[in-house]
Design a protein around this motif. Structure first.
Motif, PDB file in Angstrom:
ATOM      1  N   THR A  11      63.995 -22.302  38.096  1.00  0.00           N
ATOM      2  CA  THR A  11      65.281 -22.711  38.717  1.00  0.00           C
ATOM      3  C   THR A  11      64.879 -23.341  39.947  1.00  0.00           C
ATOM      4  O   THR A  11      65.615 -24.401  40.479  1.00  0.00           O
ATOM      5  CB  THR A  11      66.173 -21.259  39.042  1.00  0.00           C
ATOM      6  N   GLY A  14      63.253 -26.476  39.799  1.00  0.00           N
ATOM      7  CA  GLY A  14      64.126 -27.539  39.388  1.00  0.00           C
ATOM      8  C   GLY A  14      64.987 -28.043  40.402  1.00  0.00           C
ATOM      9  O   GLY A  14      65.319 -29.334  40.548  1.00  0.00           O
ATOM     10  N   PHE A  31      69.002 -35.370  34.255  1.00  0.00           N
ATOM     11  CA  PHE A  31      68.193 -34.777  33.308  1.00  0.00           C
ATOM     12  C   PHE A  31      67.358 -33.463  33.558  1.00  0.00           C
ATOM     13  O   PHE A  31      67.560 -32.548  33.202  1.00  0.00           O
ATOM     14  CB  PHE A  31      67.046 -35.742  32.686  1.00  0.00           C
ATOM     15  N   ILE A  32      66.839 -33.511  34.960  1.00  0.00           N
ATOM     16  CA  ILE A  32      66.138 -32.273  35.297  1.00  0.00           C
ATOM     17  C   ILE A  32      67.286 -31.159  35.728  1.00  0.00           C
ATOM     18  O   ILE A  32      66.976 -29.899  35.186  1.00  0.00           O
ATOM     19  CB  ILE A  32      65.642 -32.687  36.851  1.00  0.00           C
ATOM     20  N   ILE A  34      70.156 -30.795  34.109  1.00  0.00           N
ATOM     21  CA  ILE A  34      70.692 -29.924  32.857  1.00  0.00           C
ATOM     22  C   ILE A  34      69.724 -29.207  32.143  1.00  0.00           C
ATOM     23  O   ILE A  34      69.810 -27.977  31.852  1.00  0.00           O
ATOM     24  CB  ILE A  34      71.113 -31.257  31.834  1.00  0.00           C
ATOM     25  N   VAL A  35      68.263 -29.755  31.953  1.00  0.00           N
ATOM     26  CA  VAL A  35      67.379 -28.906  31.755  1.00  0.00           C
ATOM     27  C   VAL A  35      67.071 -27.637  31.970  1.00  0.00           C
ATOM     28  O   VAL A  35      66.859 -26.804  31.693  1.00  0.00           O
ATOM     29  CB  VAL A  35      65.936 -29.830  31.505  1.00  0.00           C
ATOM     30  N   THR A  36      66.935 -27.635  33.614  1.00  0.00           N
ATOM     31  CA  THR A  36      66.717 -26.572  34.261  1.00  0.00           C
ATOM     32  C   THR A  36      67.657 -25.498  33.898  1.00  0.00           C
ATOM     33  O   THR A  36      67.511 -24.316  33.859  1.00  0.00           O
ATOM     34  CB  THR A  36      66.769 -26.628  35.930  1.00  0.00           C
ATOM     35  N   SER A  37      69.080 -25.953  34.002  1.00  0.00           N
ATOM     36  CA  SER A  37      70.010 -24.888  33.815  1.00  0.00           C
ATOM     37  C   SER A  37      70.227 -24.197  32.394  1.00  0.00           C
ATOM     38  O   SER A  37      70.219 -23.276  32.215  1.00  0.00           O
ATOM     39  CB  SER A  37      71.471 -25.376  34.102  1.00  0.00           C
ATOM     40  N   ALA A  38      69.916 -25.543  31.402  1.00  0.00           N
ATOM     41  CA  ALA A  38      69.581 -25.060  29.948  1.00  0.00           C
ATOM     42  C   ALA A  38      68.493 -24.156  29.674  1.00  0.00           C
ATOM     43  O   ALA A  38      68.800 -22.962  29.255  1.00  0.00           O
ATOM     44  CB  ALA A  38      69.545 -26.170  29.207  1.00  0.00           C
ATOM     45  N   LEU A  39      67.490 -24.263  30.425  1.00  0.00           N
ATOM     46  CA  LEU A  39      66.187 -23.322  30.360  1.00  0.00           C
ATOM     47  C   LEU A  39      66.807 -22.036  30.788  1.00  0.00           C
ATOM     48  O   LEU A  39      66.466 -20.975  30.519  1.00  0.00           O
ATOM     49  CB  LEU A  39      65.185 -23.943  31.171  1.00  0.00           C
ATOM     50  N   TYR A  42      68.475 -20.238  28.345  1.00  0.00           N
ATOM     51  CA  TYR A  42      67.557 -19.705  27.231  1.00  0.00           C
ATOM     52  C   TYR A  42      66.885 -18.422  27.693  1.00  0.00           C
ATOM     53  O   TYR A  42      66.584 -17.503  27.101  1.00  0.00           O
ATOM     54  CB  TYR A  42      66.519 -20.656  26.796  1.00  0.00           C
ATOM     55  N   PHE A  83      75.409 -23.491  33.617  1.00  0.00           N
ATOM     56  CA  PHE A  83      75.305 -24.603  32.513  1.00  0.00           C
ATOM     57  C   PHE A  83      76.474 -25.500  32.320  1.00  0.00           C
ATOM     58  O   PHE A  83      76.414 -26.519  32.533  1.00  0.00           O
ATOM     59  CB  PHE A  83      74.590 -24.097  31.377  1.00  0.00           C
TER      60      PHE A  83
END
Lengths: 616, 304
Positions: A11, A14, A31-32, A34-39, A42, A83
């Protein structure tokens, strides 16, 4: 393999990467983020099964991070809301400047909140609390003219809260020599009763500021209204819940052990109820949609505080249920107001009107949102309200429940005004070419809207995890069916029957009226209405929006006349003149300052034992 | 799965009976009002014929989806509330779903229709509709407070929120809650005046002032559906009050007598009253009815 350190690394990493990307390869930034928050979603999801406690020493202090079901509940809310709001922000923030700054702070806020809920000791709690406060302050002052004064107000109140909390932590350290939460819970009764109540009050102030508890709420309406909408959704949805998270711990873990518990319960519950009622009254007289929602948010947090303060199993359940649900529906409402702002450039309810046919999905979200806030079945809000009322009545708070009922009935007023002014009413030419908000905004909104329906049918999907989370406070068991609600007298509501009945009648009636009227009716504009024989001209304004609730305002005029904000401003003015005097103290001369430092140390050494009970 | 035919019959018959009773009461009110004002008045079946006429008419215009669905919301709320109220005490036909909900659920269910109607009226863009809605919601905050006070007093006295259990308590006429808790009844009945929207609390539709307010843009089948819903809803409110305060009814004749007498309270008050302004009506409910309601709770708490 996931752990808490991975969560923090990803976090905060990112956040920094997003900032760097903004200044090097702009395309990568979104991209960074969205991927950070999606990770984040998860990892938080996987944490309970895999995480181990993390512990290390920092100077004298033992730092401890760990996962329990209470923090897990809030962490999931943070992750999911983070997210969704970030997806929402892609298009919303597209045209704005300083996006690196925005996204970096946004992710840091999320990281700070993870840190708070996973902290098992007071030092890291305070540390992450300050990270969250600072970065949210950065986002409050992101734009607009009066950012300075609003930001200052937010910061002053946050500082009051933070120092109240810091004092409590220092007191605990001085007397128990521990910063660990679990040790504190075990040894809390070893403190003298004076210290106990001091610590409790200080923590309540500290957490109360963030959860906008009256009289510490004055920062909230302005700060919510001015911050960029994707962040407002998170601000009201998740960030204010950090106060609730803390209040839960203070009230149910600390205060419950002290001899003052009954007093603390009653006082805090009444503060919560009055917060709910007054905030609702203020929401009714607002003209800006975001400010209206901000006051509404304060009011809803009032309900949650009442639920926590009453402290029966059903009321704690209702409070946490409402806390989770509030995160979702308030985000929905702020997002729909934001979508209106995105397309029309305004959230002024006296100006914007008649968007229902142009922005149907946004309208749908707002509709589900207001039905959930109102607590009308079949959506999720009903379950929360029902449990809260039953718990309040059954724990003997008879007059408290009347205040709550009054507040929630009055809430219909502002909810209707919100949806009527923006979406219903006269359709003006000015807004003839408005289009629906882009997909990145509507999709998260509609997903959350449908979720409120699911929660309404199966309150069990919230009740069961919350029941587990309540294990943190003691042994509570909720062996309810997934779709039923049960009170302490044994009365129940079966949501499945309710929803089936409502659904069946609604569908039958809707099919009937649609088939019967489908061919015969034609659509006419909102100018083509019954006006008692007078034909309105093309440019005649038929919108009824200004002073929508004037009669009600007249009825509650004595309440509205008084405002704590005015008192604070008076204090601020007087302080300003008082601080002029301080210029004599802060001379700007280095030698004077050096003298002060020496004097201060001397005083400390003389009185250290007296004040803190420490031998220097 | 075994089908319980008595409950199936009940589910079909209850709304029909509620509609017929409600619509005839509506006609009776028009007749009584006319006689008090020394007019001859329409026949008692007038409202029924009006509704039949409206259903047979073609609807010419609409202003959009929300207006289209407004009357649907209204009828959904009326019929659903009806299903969760035991209409006839201990009758296998008229229990419907009353064991699956309680008083607080009913409070919220009854608002559902007003909210839907308000949304439907909102989309028409008629300023009179919006004014009516604004007044109606404001007035609701007024009468809801004494009503809830009365309900809370009863709930804590009998330690239940279920209507069926309240009915079970009132097994003999000396045990009716009107006699067991008279203050709650007074607060409740004053709130009831507001809930029925007769004068002096008729500021919402305000005849001759804002062109009947919220329903002013609804015609044809929309109006028919709304009048149907209104008739059922009047019956729902009457049965609810009879169940709470007057011991319910174990047969149909008793039900008619009790509901009709109860209905006459707001109607007869209305005929001889002028109209309150909105804020006057709100403040009226927040004064004596609220005070009596608070007194009711205090009495219950003291009797412990």
């Amino acid at each position: 393999m996931v752990s808490l350190t991975t969560l923090y690394e990803i976090t905060f990493g990112g956040a920094i990467l997003a900032f760097i990307a903004q200044h090097t390869i702009k395309q990568l930034r979104t991209f960074i983020v969205i991927v950070t928050s999606a990770l984040g979603v998860y990892i938080v999801w996987r944490l309970p099964s895999q995480a181990t406690d993390i512990s290390f020493r920092l100077g004298d202090f033992q730092i401890l991070w760990g996962v329990n079901e209470y923090s897990q509940l809030f962490a999931l809310l943070i992750a999911v809301l983070g997210f969704f709001t970030l997806i929402y922000s892609i298009d919303f923030m597209k045209e704005r400047e300083r996006l690196g700054y925005f996204y970096m702070n946004f992710l840091i806020v999320i990281g700070g909140m993870y840190g708070i809920v996973y902290s098992q000791d007071l030092i890291s709690l305070f540390f992450f609390w300050e990270i969250m406060t600072w970065s949210s302050f950065m986002l409050v002052i992101y734009c607009c003219d009066d950012a300075q004064s609003i930001g200052l107000k937010y910061f002053v109140f946050s500082a009051i809260g933070a120092y109240a909390m810091l004092t409590a932590i220092v007191l605990i350290w001085a007397n128990l020599e521990t910063t660990s939460l679990s040790v504190l819970f075990e040894n809390f009764t070893n403190l003298s009763s004076g210290l106990q109540i001091t610590v409790i009050v200080l923590f309540i102030v500290g957490f109360g500021v963030k959860s906008a508890m009256m009289p510490f709420h004055v920062w909230a309406p302005d700060a919510y209204a001015i911050s960029p909408t994707p962040f407002t959704a998170l601000f009201s949805g998740a960030l204010s819940k950090m106060g609730i998270w803390g209040l839960g711990i203070v009230l149910l873990k600390l205060a419950a052990q002290s001899g003052f518990y009954v007093w603390v319960q009653d006082i805090v519950a009444w503060i919560g109820a009055i917060t709910a009622l007054l905030a609702t009254f203020y929401a009714i007289v607002q003209t800006d949609a975001k400010k209206l929602l901000a006051y509404s948010s304060i009011g809803q947090l009032g309900y949650i505080i009442v639920g926590l303060a009453i402290g029966t199993p059903l009321s704690i359940m209702s409070a946490l249920f409402l806390a989770m649900l509030h995160g979702i529906f308030k985000a929905m409402l702020f997002m729909s107001a934001g979508a209106v702002f995105y397309r029309t450039g305004s959230t002024d309810m006296n100006e914007v009107t008649g968007l229902i046919r142009k922005m149907p999905w946004t309208f749908l979200t707002a509709l589900f949102g207001i039905i959930t806030v109102a607590g009308v079945p079949p959506l999720g809000g009903f379950a929360a309200k029902w449990m809260l009322y039953e718990a309040t009545i059954q724990s003997g708070h008879y007059f408290l429940v009347i205040v709550l009922f009054a507040a929630s009935t009055a809430a219909f007023l502002y909810l209707y005004r919100f949806i009527f002014s923006l979406f219903l009413g006269q359709e003006e030419k000015e807004y003839a070419d408005i289009k629906e908000a882009p997909l990145t905004m509507t999709v998260p909104m509609v997903i959350m809207a449908l979720f409120t329906l699911v929660v309404g049918v199966f309150p069990g999907i919230f009740i069961n995890p919350i029941g587990n989370a309540m294990g943190y406070f003691g042994n509570y068991t909720f062996n309810w069916d997934v779709s039923s609600l049960l009170n302490e007298w044994g009365n129940h509501v079966d949501m499945m029957t309710v929803v089936m009945t409502i659904g069946a009648i609604f569908i039958i009636a809707a099919i009937f009226i649609t088939i019967k009227n489908y061919r015969t009716t034609r659509y006419v504009t909102t100018k083509d209405i019954h006006t008692s024989g007078e034909i309105p001209t093309e440019n005649e304004n038929l919108t009824y929006a200004v002073d929508f609730y004037k009669p009600f305002e007249r009825a509650i005029a004595p309440v509205l006349k008084r405002s704590i904000d005015k008192t604070y401003n008076l204090i601020a003015e007087n302080l300003e003149s008082a601080f002029d005097f301080l210029r004599y103290v802060y001379t700007g001369n280095g030698q004077t300052y050096a003298l002060y430092v020496v004097l201060f140390l001397a005083v400390l050494m003389v009185f250290a034992e007296l004040i803190f009970g420490i031998q220097l | 799965m075994e089908i319980n035919w008595s409950s199936v019959i009940g589910i079909v018959a209850t709304p029909v009976i509620a509609f017929i009773v409600g619509v005839l009461y509506g006609g009776a009110v028009r007749k009584i009002t006319a006689r008090v004002q020394n007019r001859y008045g329409p026949p008692i079946t007038q409202n029924l014929f009006d509704i039949i006429k409206l259903y047979s008419k073609k609807t010419a215009i609409q202003h959009g989806v929300m207006q289209h669905l407004g009357p649907v919301f209204a009828i959904t709320a009326s019929v659903t509330s009806l299903y969760f109220i035991p209409v006839i005490k201990d009758s296998p036909y008229f229990q419907n779903f009353s064991f699956n909900g309680d008083l607080i659920f009913l409070l919220y269910m009854m608002v559902f229709g007003s909210l839907g109607m308000a949304l439907g009226a909102g989309q028409t863009g008629n300023p009179n509709s919006a004014i009516g809605v604004s007044r109606g919601l404001s007035q609701m905050v007024g009468y809801e407070i004494p009503f809830v006070l009365a309900l809370v007093a009863i709930m804590i006295q009998f330690k239940t929120t279920s209507l069926n259990e309240l009915l079970a308590v009132q097994d003999h006429f000396t045990n009716w809650i009107i006699f067991q808790s008279p203050l709650a009844f007074v607060a409740g009945i004053l709130a009831f005046l507001g809930m029925m929207h007769y004068a002096p609390f008729d500021v919402v539709i305000a005849p001759a002032e804002i062109a009947s307010g919220p329903p002013s843009e609804f015609g044809g089948k929309y109006l028919g559906l709304m009048m149907t819903s209104g008739s059922i809803f009047a019956f729902v409110k009457l049965v609810l009050f009879v169940d709470i305060f007057l011991g319910g009814a174990s047969d149909f004749i008793t039900l008619i007598i009790k509901t009709f007498l109860l209905y006459m309270i707001p109607v007869l008050t209305g005929i001889v009253s002028p109209r309150f302004r909105t804020e006057q009506s709100i403040l009226f409910f927040w004064k004596w009815p609220t005070f009596i309601g608070i007194l009711a709770i205090i009495v219950v708490v003291l009797n412990g």
